[in-house]
Design a protein around this motif. Structure first.
Motif, PDB file in Angstrom:
ATOM      1  N   GLN A  96       0.800  -1.219   0.000  1.00 39.98           N
ATOM      2  CA  GLN A  96       0.000   0.000   0.000  1.00 39.98           C
ATOM      3  C   GLN A  96       0.837   1.275   0.000  1.00 39.98           C
ATOM      4  OE1 GLN A  96      -3.038  -1.910  -0.799  1.00 39.98           O
ATOM      5  NE2 GLN A  96      -3.419   0.234  -0.309  1.00 39.98           N
ATOM      6  N   GLY A 100       0.643   4.118  -2.716  1.00 35.63           N
ATOM      7  CA  GLY A 100       0.231   5.454  -2.304  1.00 35.63           C
ATOM      8  C   GLY A 100       1.181   6.526  -2.787  1.00 35.63           C
ATOM      9  N   THR A 247      -7.279   0.295   3.288  1.00 35.18           N
ATOM     10  CA  THR A 247      -7.945   0.406   1.991  1.00 35.18           C
ATOM     11  C   THR A 247      -9.425   0.692   2.189  1.00 35.18           C
ATOM     12  OG1 THR A 247      -8.591  -1.917   1.803  1.00 35.18           O
ATOM     13  CG2 THR A 247      -6.340  -1.337   1.093  1.00 35.18           C
ATOM     14  N   ILE A 265      -7.549   8.253   7.941  1.00 31.48           N
ATOM     15  CA  ILE A 265      -7.063   8.247   6.563  1.00 31.48           C
ATOM     16  C   ILE A 265      -5.599   8.673   6.560  1.00 31.48           C
ATOM     17  CG2 ILE A 265      -7.282   9.291   4.267  1.00 31.48           C
ATOM     18  CD1 ILE A 265     -10.253   9.712   4.850  1.00 31.48           C
ATOM     19  N   THR A 267      -2.634   9.363   3.741  1.00 31.04           N
ATOM     20  CA  THR A 267      -2.279   9.422   2.324  1.00 31.04           C
ATOM     21  C   THR A 267      -1.021   8.609   2.032  1.00 31.04           C
ATOM     22  OG1 THR A 267      -1.094  11.514   2.681  1.00 31.04           O
ATOM     23  CG2 THR A 267      -3.389  11.653   1.971  1.00 31.04           C
ATOM     24  N   ARG A 269      -0.398   5.659   2.759  1.00 28.88           N
ATOM     25  CA  ARG A 269      -0.691   4.280   2.386  1.00 28.88           C
ATOM     26  C   ARG A 269      -1.848   4.182   1.400  1.00 28.88           C
ATOM     27  NH1 ARG A 269      -3.147   3.267   8.286  1.00 28.88           N
ATOM     28  NH2 ARG A 269      -5.228   4.076   7.895  1.00 28.88           N
ATOM     29  N   SER A 270      -2.515   5.289   1.103  1.00 31.79           N
ATOM     30  CA  SER A 270      -3.667   5.227   0.198  1.00 31.79           C
ATOM     31  C   SER A 270      -3.514   6.138  -1.005  1.00 31.79           C
ATOM     32  CB  SER A 270      -4.956   5.602   0.952  1.00 31.79           C
ATOM     33  OG  SER A 270      -4.895   6.940   1.380  1.00 31.79           O
ATOM     34  N   GLU A 274      -7.281   6.540  -3.500  1.00 31.19           N
ATOM     35  CA  GLU A 274      -8.021   5.673  -2.584  1.00 31.19           C
ATOM     36  C   GLU A 274      -8.459   6.428  -1.338  1.00 31.19           C
ATOM     37  OE1 GLU A 274      -8.456   1.126  -1.461  1.00 31.19           O
ATOM     38  OE2 GLU A 274      -6.379   1.802  -1.664  1.00 31.19           O
ATOM     39  N   ALA A 275      -7.697   7.442  -0.932  1.00 33.84           N
ATOM     40  CA  ALA A 275      -8.130   8.266   0.196  1.00 33.84           C
ATOM     41  C   ALA A 275      -9.465   8.929  -0.109  1.00 33.84           C
ATOM     42  CB  ALA A 275      -7.075   9.312   0.529  1.00 33.84           C
ATOM     43  N   ILE A 278     -12.136   6.276   0.375  1.00 36.86           N
ATOM     44  CA  ILE A 278     -12.383   6.042   1.799  1.00 36.86           C
ATOM     45  C   ILE A 278     -13.199   7.187   2.380  1.00 36.86           C
ATOM     46  CG2 ILE A 278     -11.295   5.795   4.065  1.00 36.86           C
ATOM     47  CD1 ILE A 278      -8.895   4.506   2.603  1.00 36.86           C
TER      48      ILE A 278
END
Length: 373
Positions: A96, A100, A247, A265, A267, A269-270, A274-275, A278
């Motif tokens: 991830q 990210g 995720t 959240i 950023t 890792r996302s 994807e953030a 979420i």
């Protein structure tokens, strides 16, 4: 405008002192700088902070997955084709943090290409975020001294206390000392990093009742499904899923199963893409979100404030943006400033993470690790 080359540059910057918490401790920022080069000379930049004790990724694994798997598939792809880029990244499970960072670097490049700040492309709700500062494992009086110092020097009025120690009395005492010393107007919340069981967490909440704590993050391992659901049902404050919800799918599971009723959240890792997913899930379900920190550098913290300031829901609470103050140095050419407890977004195109090349040369752990066509 197409992706021409991707760099994954490992570097290491020491911390001024070890940062300790329930899931581990760090002495050095062993990170990876990601750079996405386009055929028109635009370079998107992001930072990848591996946390092997939480997500399993290491500095070497991030360099390898970017060089050997992602870059060969992304070279030649139009930088604007974000859904196509996302599809490539999603073919590989986990990793991830590597994904990210690549996503943020792509958004940075898009913003530069369009001449628009990334936070405006994302939503543009506001231009700054309040700062929450993390307090690690220390004796209670030292924690209070640190909080008072950061309040006076930077105007910070929100503090996240790292807990999860045994005996529980250590963290309960810290909560009481901080509340007494900081007063009622300062926000305090807890992060146990899975350090307790669900039943221990309930005992801590019982003994800290009346101290005005606002959140309890990742109190126990999400695998304690039944006990954690009972904790969420009985807790007087929101239980935040962090490591258990990297995720959108994980966040859905935790919320719908009753394992959490708020989401952190990150950023790091996302990415931004994807953030956003979420965040949409959380706002649709009516649950609170926080903007977390993965012990980020200034480059990473700038990405967090870029995303957090872009939306109303993510800007309601203070974001965890100050861990870079614990570092001996940083790569950002124009350092972040905390003024009156806030950090502002950059108003230049993209994210605005211009790198000091002399510092990168000093701290990088390789000569040249890159992939090109």
């Amino acid at each position: 405008m197409r992706i021409q080359r991707i760099e994954s540059i490992p570097y290491a910057i020491p911390y001024n002192h070890p940062l300790r918490f329930a899931s581990g401790e760090v002495h050095t920022a062993d990170h990876v700088l990601i750079r996405v080069h386009t055929d028109e000379g635009v370079i998107g930049t992001a930072d990848a902070p591996p946390r092997p004790y939480t997500y399993g990724e290491t500095q070497k694994s991030i360099v390898a997955i970017v060089q050997d798997v992602f870059a060969p598939q992304l070279i030649g792809v139009d930088i604007m084709d974000r859904a196509k880029i996302r599809q490539v990244l999603d073919r590989t499970i986990h990793n991830q943090v590597a994904k990210g960072a690549l996503d943020i670097a792509v958004w940075d490049a898009i913003g530069q290409a369009l001449g628009t700040p990334a936070h405006k492309l994302l939503g543009g709700f506001t231009d700054s975020m309040r700062v929450s500062h993390m307090l690690g494992f220390k004796p209670a009086r030292e924690l209070l001294d640190e909080a008072l110092r950061f309040g006076e020097q930077y105007g910070i009025t929100t503090f996240k206390l790292k807990v999860g120690r045994r005996p529980l009395a250590l963290d309960i005492e810290a909560c009481r000392v901080l509340r007494e010393g900081l007063g009622e107007d300062v926000e305090l919340y807890l992060d146990a990093n899975r350090g307790w069981s669900a039943n221990e967490s309930m005992e801590v909440l019982r003994q800290t009742e009346g101290l005005g704590l606002s959140l309890l993050e990742e109190p126990c391992d999400a695998k304690e499904a039944m006990s954690r659901r009972r904790l969420v049902e009985r807790s007087p404050i929101p239980i935040v899923a962090d490591e258990s919800a990297p995720t959108a799918g994980d966040a859905s599971r935790e919320l719908l199963s009753g394992g959490a009723n708020a989401i952190c959240i990150k950023t790091a890792r996302s990415g931004f893409t994807e953030a956003t997913e979420i965040l949409g899930l959380c706002t649709g379900l009516g649950v609170d979100v926080t903007m977390g920190n993965q012990i980020d550098t200034q480059v990473g913290s700038l990405a967090t404030v870029t995303f957090g300031a872009a939306f109303e829901a993510t800007s309601r609470r203070a974001g965890e943006l100050s861990n870079f103050l614990d570092m001996a140095d940083d790569l950002l050419a124009e350092p972040l400033q905390i003024v009156n407890g806030r950090i502002s977004v950059r108003t230049v195109p993209g994210v605005g993470a211009a790198i000091d090349e002399s510092k990168l040369a000093r701290y990088r752990q390789d000569h040249v690790l890159s992939t090109s066509n």
